[in-house]
Design a protein around this motif. Sequence first.
Motif, PDB file in Angstrom:
ATOM      1  N   ASN A 191      56.104  34.239  51.151  1.00  0.00           N
ATOM      2  CA  ASN A 191      56.554  35.261  52.099  1.00  0.00           C
ATOM      3  C   ASN A 191      55.365  35.721  52.947  1.00  0.00           C
ATOM      4  O   ASN A 191      54.631  36.635  52.556  1.00  0.00           O
ATOM      5  CB  ASN A 191      57.164  36.439  51.343  1.00  0.00           C
ATOM      6  N   PRO A 192      55.141  35.098  54.120  1.00  0.00           N
ATOM      7  CA  PRO A 192      53.905  35.333  54.859  1.00  0.00           C
ATOM      8  C   PRO A 192      53.825  36.691  55.536  1.00  0.00           C
ATOM      9  O   PRO A 192      52.737  37.213  55.747  1.00  0.00           O
ATOM     10  CB  PRO A 192      53.923  34.213  55.918  1.00  0.00           C
ATOM     11  N   SER A 193      54.932  37.270  55.876  1.00  0.00           N
ATOM     12  CA  SER A 193      54.911  38.498  56.681  1.00  0.00           C
ATOM     13  C   SER A 193      55.622  39.655  55.979  1.00  0.00           C
ATOM     14  O   SER A 193      56.096  40.586  56.628  1.00  0.00           O
ATOM     15  CB  SER A 193      55.584  38.241  58.035  1.00  0.00           C
ATOM     16  N   LYS A 199      60.353  28.338  52.342  1.00  0.00           N
ATOM     17  CA  LYS A 199      59.522  28.521  53.531  1.00  0.00           C
ATOM     18  C   LYS A 199      60.370  28.532  54.800  1.00  0.00           C
ATOM     19  O   LYS A 199      60.158  29.352  55.703  1.00  0.00           O
ATOM     20  CB  LYS A 199      58.462  27.420  53.599  1.00  0.00           C
ATOM     21  N   HIS A 200      61.337  27.625  54.904  1.00  0.00           N
ATOM     22  CA  HIS A 200      62.230  27.596  56.064  1.00  0.00           C
ATOM     23  C   HIS A 200      63.053  28.881  56.146  1.00  0.00           C
ATOM     24  O   HIS A 200      63.310  29.394  57.248  1.00  0.00           O
ATOM     25  CB  HIS A 200      63.152  26.386  55.995  1.00  0.00           C
ATOM     26  N   THR A 202      60.691  30.075  40.199  1.00  0.00           N
ATOM     27  CA  THR A 202      61.263  30.148  41.550  1.00  0.00           C
ATOM     28  C   THR A 202      61.001  31.517  42.165  1.00  0.00           C
ATOM     29  O   THR A 202      60.647  31.628  43.344  1.00  0.00           O
ATOM     30  CB  THR A 202      62.771  29.864  41.507  1.00  0.00           C
ATOM     31  N   ILE A 203      61.174  32.564  41.377  1.00  0.00           N
ATOM     32  CA  ILE A 203      60.927  33.919  41.879  1.00  0.00           C
ATOM     33  C   ILE A 203      59.465  34.080  42.291  1.00  0.00           C
ATOM     34  O   ILE A 203      59.161  34.702  43.318  1.00  0.00           O
ATOM     35  CB  ILE A 203      61.331  34.961  40.813  1.00  0.00           C
ATOM     36  N   GLU A 204      58.559  33.476  41.533  1.00  0.00           N
ATOM     37  CA  GLU A 204      57.143  33.530  41.900  1.00  0.00           C
ATOM     38  C   GLU A 204      56.873  32.755  43.193  1.00  0.00           C
ATOM     39  O   GLU A 204      56.087  33.187  44.033  1.00  0.00           O
ATOM     40  CB  GLU A 204      56.294  32.946  40.745  1.00  0.00           C
ATOM     41  N   LEU A 205      57.539  31.601  43.361  1.00  0.00           N
ATOM     42  CA  LEU A 205      57.409  30.837  44.613  1.00  0.00           C
ATOM     43  C   LEU A 205      57.877  31.668  45.801  1.00  0.00           C
ATOM     44  O   LEU A 205      57.263  31.638  46.871  1.00  0.00           O
ATOM     45  CB  LEU A 205      58.245  29.548  44.532  1.00  0.00           C
ATOM     46  N   ILE A 206      58.963  32.384  45.620  1.00  0.00           N
ATOM     47  CA  ILE A 206      59.485  33.229  46.700  1.00  0.00           C
ATOM     48  C   ILE A 206      58.458  34.276  47.103  1.00  0.00           C
ATOM     49  O   ILE A 206      58.178  34.488  48.283  1.00  0.00           O
ATOM     50  CB  ILE A 206      60.814  33.899  46.266  1.00  0.00           C
ATOM     51  N   LYS A 207      57.857  34.920  46.127  1.00  0.00           N
ATOM     52  CA  LYS A 207      56.845  35.955  46.423  1.00  0.00           C
ATOM     53  C   LYS A 207      55.659  35.363  47.169  1.00  0.00           C
ATOM     54  O   LYS A 207      55.151  35.944  48.123  1.00  0.00           O
ATOM     55  CB  LYS A 207      56.368  36.600  45.119  1.00  0.00           C
ATOM     56  N   LYS A 222      60.422  18.081  57.559  1.00  0.00           N
ATOM     57  CA  LYS A 222      59.044  18.551  57.708  1.00  0.00           C
ATOM     58  C   LYS A 222      58.934  20.006  57.251  1.00  0.00           C
ATOM     59  O   LYS A 222      59.824  20.827  57.496  1.00  0.00           O
ATOM     60  CB  LYS A 222      58.561  18.384  59.150  1.00  0.00           C
ATOM     61  N   LEU A 223      57.816  20.295  56.616  1.00  0.00           N
ATOM     62  CA  LEU A 223      57.601  21.627  56.054  1.00  0.00           C
ATOM     63  C   LEU A 223      57.394  22.659  57.155  1.00  0.00           C
ATOM     64  O   LEU A 223      57.929  23.763  57.104  1.00  0.00           O
ATOM     65  CB  LEU A 223      56.392  21.601  55.113  1.00  0.00           C
ATOM     66  N   GLU A 224      56.599  22.288  58.165  1.00  0.00           N
ATOM     67  CA  GLU A 224      56.346  23.200  59.284  1.00  0.00           C
ATOM     68  C   GLU A 224      57.384  22.933  60.370  1.00  0.00           C
ATOM     69  O   GLU A 224      57.428  21.847  60.942  1.00  0.00           O
ATOM     70  CB  GLU A 224      54.937  22.982  59.848  1.00  0.00           C
TER      71      GLU A 224
END
Length: 252
Positions: free
Chosen positions: A42-44, A4-5, A34-39, A109-111
Amino acid sequence: MAIKHAFKLAGIFKCEVAFTFFQNHEEQQLDENTIELIKNANPSDISYQIVRTDTPKRGLNNLIQQLEAIFILTQFPVHRIDRSYKLNPIFKWLFDAKIPTILLSRNTKLECNYKNIIIPVNYRKECKEKMIWASYFGRFNQAVLHLIAASEQSEDLSRKIKATLLFTKKMFEQFKFDYKIIKSQSNSFSLEKEAYELSSRLDSDLMVLMLNHQEGWFSTHFGPQKLKKYLCQKESPILFINPLKDYFLPCS
């Protein structure tokens, strides 16, 4: 969290993300989860790729040059950094890298918007490198940069700090972003402790730290104690800079 970062930083600097793994002794690859987490993270629809390195040292810098990379980003499990004598082989990798690293831990922190930057300013001439890298967050993200300046009894050391601040003012004022100079009561050796405390009070979302020119074998293999301590206790990431003379710098 690291994924996310990574996408957050790519959005700030308008670049893509390259995902790789720390190659030590055994052959490894990113697993399907992990590859699925990456997909999914990816918000934008930021462009990304999955890459491999050849060897931990030579392959990393070849890859950095090939990709024109700006930062490395890595996240440590807490159990890898909360003990002084636990080997951290990835630190040797990062010490050899010719770009800075953004360090995260499970406590980070995540955000994180990378809008509020803490920079300790000591008497070392290498401190100017911190200002250059921090300035990118001001220029591209309109971050507020807080310069925590050490107080020294020695006139010679005080002059060096003033020279760094003068250099910084001239550089920062070329660009339109906010920065603040905070006069510390601490000297250069205890400055970072005060900066840690300020990072919590100011709700910082990045601390810029630089190592001494020669950290020695212990820090290279086990990890610098000050970085590990901060990661175990604080929520903001660290921008970790080596005082190298042959760093790659981003183009404007």
